[in-house]
Structures are given as structure tokens and as C-alpha cells.
Design a protein around this motif. Structure first.
Motif, PDB file in Angstrom:
ATOM      1  N   LEU A  37       0.867  -0.978  -0.150  1.00  0.00           N
ATOM      2  CA  LEU A  37      -0.245   0.022  -0.251  1.00  0.00           C
ATOM      3  C   LEU A  37       0.830   1.166   0.147  1.00  0.00           C
ATOM      4  CD1 LEU A  37      -3.116  -1.046   2.173  1.00  0.00           C
ATOM      5  CD2 LEU A  37      -3.446  -0.091  -0.183  1.00  0.00           C
ATOM      6  N   VAL A  38       2.251   1.642   0.987  1.00  0.00           N
ATOM      7  CA  VAL A  38       2.604   2.786   1.048  1.00  0.00           C
ATOM      8  C   VAL A  38       3.353   2.576  -0.637  1.00  0.00           C
ATOM      9  CG1 VAL A  38       4.696   3.061   1.653  1.00  0.00           C
ATOM     10  CG2 VAL A  38       3.351   2.508   2.875  1.00  0.00           C
ATOM     11  N   PHE A  39       4.229   1.523  -1.730  1.00  0.00           N
ATOM     12  CA  PHE A  39       4.811   1.028  -2.808  1.00  0.00           C
ATOM     13  C   PHE A  39       3.503   2.211  -3.258  1.00  0.00           C
ATOM     14  CE2 PHE A  39       5.402  -0.233  -7.170  1.00  0.00           C
ATOM     15  CZ  PHE A  39       7.113   0.705  -7.057  1.00  0.00           C
ATOM     16  N   ILE A  40       2.367   1.830  -3.877  1.00  0.00           N
ATOM     17  CA  ILE A  40       0.830   2.246  -4.209  1.00  0.00           C
ATOM     18  C   ILE A  40       0.719   3.480  -4.250  1.00  0.00           C
ATOM     19  CG2 ILE A  40      -0.797   2.330  -5.139  1.00  0.00           C
ATOM     20  CD1 ILE A  40      -0.678  -0.858  -4.328  1.00  0.00           C
ATOM     21  N   ALA A  41       1.123   4.346  -2.790  1.00  0.00           N
ATOM     22  CA  ALA A  41       0.467   5.946  -3.021  1.00  0.00           C
ATOM     23  C   ALA A  41       2.146   6.842  -3.012  1.00  0.00           C
ATOM     24  CB  ALA A  41       0.531   5.681  -1.455  1.00  0.00           C
TER      25      ALA A  41
END
Length: 112
Positions: A30-34
Motif C-alpha cells: 500500500l505504501v508503494f502504491i501510494a
């Protein structure tokens, strides 16, 4: 003798351990996608727009070089542009080093 009870406990929870690992990695994804949508994608759009503007530079456009020199384009070749930075002072710059392009007549003086 001390290792056998510990090994017996971890072997029985192998199926639940896989889902726990996936759930543990979910915040990282999720951090990578954000990060992608907030940082990488907008930067790629800006770079593509700048590259298109540099490729379309023409005589009369006001440009800013990567070194901070601002001037008006007087001549354009395939890879090099001639920029007038003062009355009668012309320099040749590589088009790839242009950091900004303002079309002819787009920039207006602040004091007028």
C-alpha cells in the motif's frame, strides 16, 4: 530435547503463517502504491510535458537552461538552440539542457 516442542508448534501453524505473512506485507504494498501515485506518476507527466515542449521549441520562445540562464531563442537546430541572453549576446545551448520553455508572448513583465 529443548528444540522438539518448539518445532512441533511451528509445523502445525504453517497454513496460518502464510496468510499472516501476506497480511504483514500488505502495508508495504500500500505504501508503494501510494508512493507511485503521489510521487512517481506526476514526475513522469512533468518530464513528458517538458520533453514535448523542448522538442517543439521555436524561434522567439523564451527558455530557461538548467544553469539558470534565461533568454530568447533566435535559431533552432536538431540538437542545439541559439539563445540570445542580452542585446547582441548569443549562446548555443544543447536542447536537452533546457529546463523550461515559455511560448512566444506567454511571459509578460511584472512591472508593466
Amino acid at each position: 530435547m529443548f528444540a522438539s516442542p518448539a518445532l512441533a508448534q511451528t509445523a502445525g501453524a504453517a497454513n496460518g503463517d502464510a496468510t499472516a505473512q501476506i497480511i504483514g506485507l500488505a502495508p508495504l504494498f500500500l505504501v508503494f502504491i501510494a508512493f507511485y501515485f503521489l510521487m512517481i506518476r506526476p514526475q513522469q507527466k512533468r518530464m513528458k510535458a517538458l520533453q514535448n515542449a523542448v522538442n517543439a521549441v521555436k524561434k522567439g520562445d523564451e527558455v530557461t537552461t538548467a544553469g539558470g540562464i534565461i533568454g530568447k531563442v533566435t535559431k533552432v537546430d536538431e540538437r542545439v538552440a541559439e539563445v540570445e541572453i542580452a542585446q547582441g549576446v548569443r549562446v548555443r545551448v544543447v536542447k536537452a539542457t533546457l529546463a523550461g520553455v515559455a511560448p512566444n508572448g506567454a511571459a509578460k513583465p511584472a512591472n508593466d
